[in-house]
Design an enzyme around this catalytic site. Structure first.
Site, short mmCIF file in Angstrom:
data_model
loop_
_atom_site.label_atom_id
_atom_site.label_comp_id
_atom_site.label_asym_id
_atom_site.label_seq_id
_atom_site.Cartn_x
_atom_site.Cartn_y
_atom_site.Cartn_z
N GLU A 1 6.66 6.34 -12.78
CA GLU A 1 6.42 5.99 -11.38
C GLU A 1 7.36 4.91 -10.86
OE1 GLU A 1 2.65 4.17 -10.32
OE2 GLU A 1 2.34 3.58 -12.38
N GLU B 1 -0.45 6.26 -20.56
CA GLU B 1 -0.30 5.20 -19.58
C GLU B 1 1.15 4.67 -19.56
OE1 GLU B 1 -1.59 4.19 -17.09
OE2 GLU B 1 -0.83 2.17 -16.77
N ASN C 1 -6.00 5.01 9.78
CA ASN C 1 -5.78 5.26 8.35
C ASN C 1 -6.82 6.28 7.92
OD1 ASN C 1 -5.46 5.20 5.58
ND2 ASN C 1 -6.47 3.23 5.32
N HIS D 1 3.75 21.39 -32.62
CA HIS D 1 3.25 22.64 -32.03
C HIS D 1 4.06 23.06 -30.82
CE1 HIS D 1 -0.01 22.57 -34.87
NE2 HIS D 1 -0.16 21.29 -34.59
N ARG E 1 0.82 -1.21 0.00
CA ARG E 1 0.00 0.00 0.00
C ARG E 1 0.86 1.26 0.00
NH1 ARG E 1 -5.31 -0.83 1.62
NH2 ARG E 1 -5.48 1.16 2.66
N LYS F 1 3.67 4.82 -16.31
CA LYS F 1 4.27 3.60 -15.74
C LYS F 1 5.77 3.77 -15.61
CE LYS F 1 1.72 1.97 -14.81
NZ LYS F 1 0.42 1.75 -14.28
N TRP G 1 1.87 6.11 5.88
CA TRP G 1 2.26 6.88 4.68
C TRP G 1 2.04 8.34 5.06
CZ3 TRP G 1 0.02 10.04 0.84
CH2 TRP G 1 0.73 10.12 -0.36
C1 F6R Z 1 -0.46 3.97 -11.38
C2 F6R Z 1 -1.45 3.77 -10.36
C3 F6R Z 1 -2.29 4.92 -9.95
C4 F6R Z 1 -3.73 4.47 -9.74
C5 F6R Z 1 -4.56 5.63 -9.16
C6 F6R Z 1 -6.01 5.24 -8.98
O1 F6R Z 1 0.16 2.76 -11.70
O2 F6R Z 1 -1.60 2.70 -9.82
O3 F6R Z 1 -2.21 5.95 -10.88
O4 F6R Z 1 -4.25 4.04 -10.96
O5 F6R Z 1 -4.02 6.01 -7.93
O6 F6R Z 1 -6.14 4.17 -8.11
P1 F6R Z 1 -7.44 3.30 -8.08
O7 F6R Z 1 -7.53 2.59 -9.38
O8 F6R Z 1 -7.24 2.36 -6.93
O9 F6R Z 1 -8.59 4.24 -7.88
#
Ligand code: F6R
Length: 608
Positions: A488, A481, A99, A504, A27, A485, A73
């Site tokens: 991140e 996308e 949390n 442009h 998480r 990826k 976190w």
């Molecule tokens: C990127 C990623 C995030 C989630 C975003 C939404 O790999 O995992 O961008 O897609 O935080 O999360 P969910 O789908 O759980 O609402």
């Protein structure tokens, strides 16, 4: 985001808490801690950094039949030992894990500090909870939690233990996930199912504003009025192995390779023997659809990118106008949504706060809400009128991969279903697309079999800090996308652009050895993409193209070409995204990054 676990039973709670926390690591967290009750004394251990730091400070003889654990976190206050949970009151008689965010914590903190002379140790919002419960505590923990919660605003899943009640664990939830695990002579709480799967498959999904009172023998759920609530047991059917790496170096890689299975499950569970789409949780009828004049797709991050492809599918197959927005923008711009709008929320976790709040906003405005969600029983799932689960199984890697391709699959099914329902899609076309969709799992296998090609490419480019993704049509959505990826998990500052936009402005950035991932899977846009590739090649770029089999002419233009099996332009997204996922994975691994838990990121974003 933060993860919570709790145990009450007859065994030593400590190993259960540590094991549970290790399963919640995905998480995202920056500190961890546990609290236990040893001979009616609360003992709290907390450490900044990874779980192993916590393990090194634990006394090996530590034993208690009740305990709570937390991975934090950071939101309010930096990652540090003192800001880590559990938090306690001054005399350490109450320990709390939390949390979420207590929005009015400043007001409570000021009241406790000035009127009640309480002194605080941490900078967190969560610490107020421990002091508040202490303030109200008169020998009954559940009662004190009720009174404390009454003063709190915000989002929370909270677990509490008290020094004087060594066989009791109390929990409460509002807008942050909380489940209960039922064992024999032991019961558990957690943020998520994988934390408990080693011990039980029998879960209770706790709903908003519910309180849970746990002992080793009993779990009682109450609503906000303290009335008992009955909850059916939810039996988890997926295997513990789904939450293990099974020989893969990282969860992310395992999950990329699980895509044929996830896509297959998502499709086959919805098709009957005549290939008709049966969407169990979706109650749309021809009449309802006739009253819909607009679809709004709202989500965050990767789920939003799936929504971009979903928009094209719905417009294509059902001919209904679609808007797509990121949830954090949608919420605040007073969008045109009314009872003629179908609002579609997309979320892997089903707990993303911005998505959830957007859903509520759309509902307030009268929209019908349909959600595409992976986590069963999550908040988004529960608050929707119509529900379409993606059957990806648990996604542990922070970077979303199999959730994305199953979201695309769900969108295709939904769009075809809507097109049939409103008569905008002919039977012949419907069956043609379904036939092709059913071939996708096998075609994904073929893409994955070529992963060594991507591994080789990654080895030559992993130090390149200038990376662009470009495409047209669906390929543009995939470019966003692919770039996300890579960013991140590799921490490379990559950029995605609609290829037609290059001229442009952005083309000014292209220079020798800029690495370009050019998606060229769309037949009607193929020639345009070849021109764009030539433009960047002429400026020194190194181009890696992704195209369908049969596009061999590209080899004359691009430096490398990765071919995905031939398929319809509309469906190719499911295949063409995979090389970009593999690229991000291999680059990240080669750079020595923590692929499954990239820095600063959380799997489930339950704060704004
Ligand atoms: C990127 C990623 C995030 C989630 C975003 C939404 O790999 O995992 O961008 O897609 O935080 O999360 P969910 O789908 O759980 O609402």
């Amino acid at each position: 985001m933060c993860g919570i676990v709790g145990y009450v039973g007859t065994n030593n709670a400590v190993p259960y808490l540590l094991e549970g926390l290790s399963k919640l690591e995905y998480r995202g967290y920056d500190s961890a801690g546990i609290a236990v009750n040893v001979n009616q004394q609360l003992q709290i251990f907390k450490a900044k950094g990874r779980l192993k730091n916590l393990e090194t400070i634990l006394d090996t003889s530590l034993s208690s039949v009740v305990g709570i654990g937390h991975t934090r976190w950071a939101t309010h206050g930096a990652p540090s030992d003192v800001n880590a949970h559990p938090h306690a009151n001054e005399s350490q008689t109450i320990a709390v894990i939390h949390n979420g965010i207590i929005e009015n914590y400043m007001e409570i903190k000021e009241w406790l500090t000035h009127d009640k002379h309480v002194s605080f140790k941490s900078e967190t919002d969560s610490e107020v909870i421990a002091h508040l419960i202490d303030y109200y505590y008169e020998g009954d923990l559940l009662d004190a939690v009720y009174k404390a919660v009454d003063r709190m605003e915000g989002a929370y899943a909270i677990g509490v233990i008290a020094k004087d009640e060594p066989n009791r664990l109390v929990a409460v939830r509002k807008d942050s996930p909380l489940i209960v695990g039922l064992g024999e002579n032991e019961n558990f709480i957690a943020s998520d199912i994988p934390a408990l799967l080693k011990y039980t498959r029998n879960m209770l999904l706790i709903e908003n504003d519910e309180f849970v009172d746990l002992t080793k023998d009993e779990v009682k759920i109450y609503n906000s009025l303290k009335q008992p609530v009955k909850r059916d047991i939810y039996e988890v059917t997926w295997d513990i192995d789904s939450a293990e790496k099974e020989g893969f170096e990282h969860f992310t890689l395992k999950e990329i390779f699980e895509q044929p299975k996830g896509v297959k499950e998502t499709i086959l569970r919805r098709l009957n023997a005549k290939d008709e789409i049966v969407l169990e949780g979706v109650h749309l009828t021809k009449e309802i659809l006739e009253g819909i004049n607009k679809v709004y797709i709202v989500a965050c991050g990767t789920a939003y990118h799936a929504g971009l492809v979903g928009r094209r599918a719905i417009e294509q197959f059902a001919k209904i106008p679609v808007e797509c927005d990121v949830a954090s923008e949608f919420r605040y711009r007073d969008p045109f949504v009314d009872e003629h709008t179908l609002f579609i929320a997309v979320s892997q976790s089903g707990e993303t706060l911005d998505t959830l709040q957007s859903l509520r906003e759309a509902k307030r405005k009268g929209a019908r809400v349909l959600s595409i969600v992976n986590v069963v029983g999550s908040s988004v799932a529960r608050e929707s009128d119509d529900l379409l689960y993606t059957w990806a199984g648990p996604e542990i890697g922070v970077a979303s991969t199999k959730a994305y391709t199953t979201q695309l699959t769900a969108f295709y099914l939904l769009a075809l279903f809507m097109g049939q329902l409103n008569g905008k899609l002919s039977d012949a076309r419907y069956h043609e697309v379904i036939k092709e969709l059913k071939l996708m799992p096998e075609k994904i296998e073929r893409v994955l079999a070529k992963s060594p090609e991507i591994q080789k490419l990654a080895a030559s480019q992993f130090n390149n800090e200038k990376v662009f993704f470009m495409g047209r049509g669906i390929d543009c959505d995939l470019a966003y996308e692919g770039s996300l990826k890579l960013k991140e998990i590799s921490y490379i500052n990559s950029f995605a652009i609609a290829a037609g936009e290059l001229k442009h402005g952005t083309i000014a950035l292209i220079e020798d050895d800029t690495f370009i991932v050019a998606l060229a899977s769309q037949s009607n846009l193929y020639d345009k993409m070849v021109s764009n590739i030539k433009e960047v090649k002429a400026r020194g770029a190194h181009v890696f193209a992704i195209a369908k089999e049969g596009s061999e002419q590209l080899e004359k233009t691009a430096d490398e070409v990765f071919y995905v099996p031939n398929t319809m332009d509309e469906l190719v997204s499911i295949l063409a995204v995979i090389p970009t996922q593999l690229l991000a994975y291999y680059v990240s691994a080669l750079r020595g990054n923590d692929v499954d838990k990239p820095r600063n990121l959380a799997k489930s974003v339950t704060v704004e």
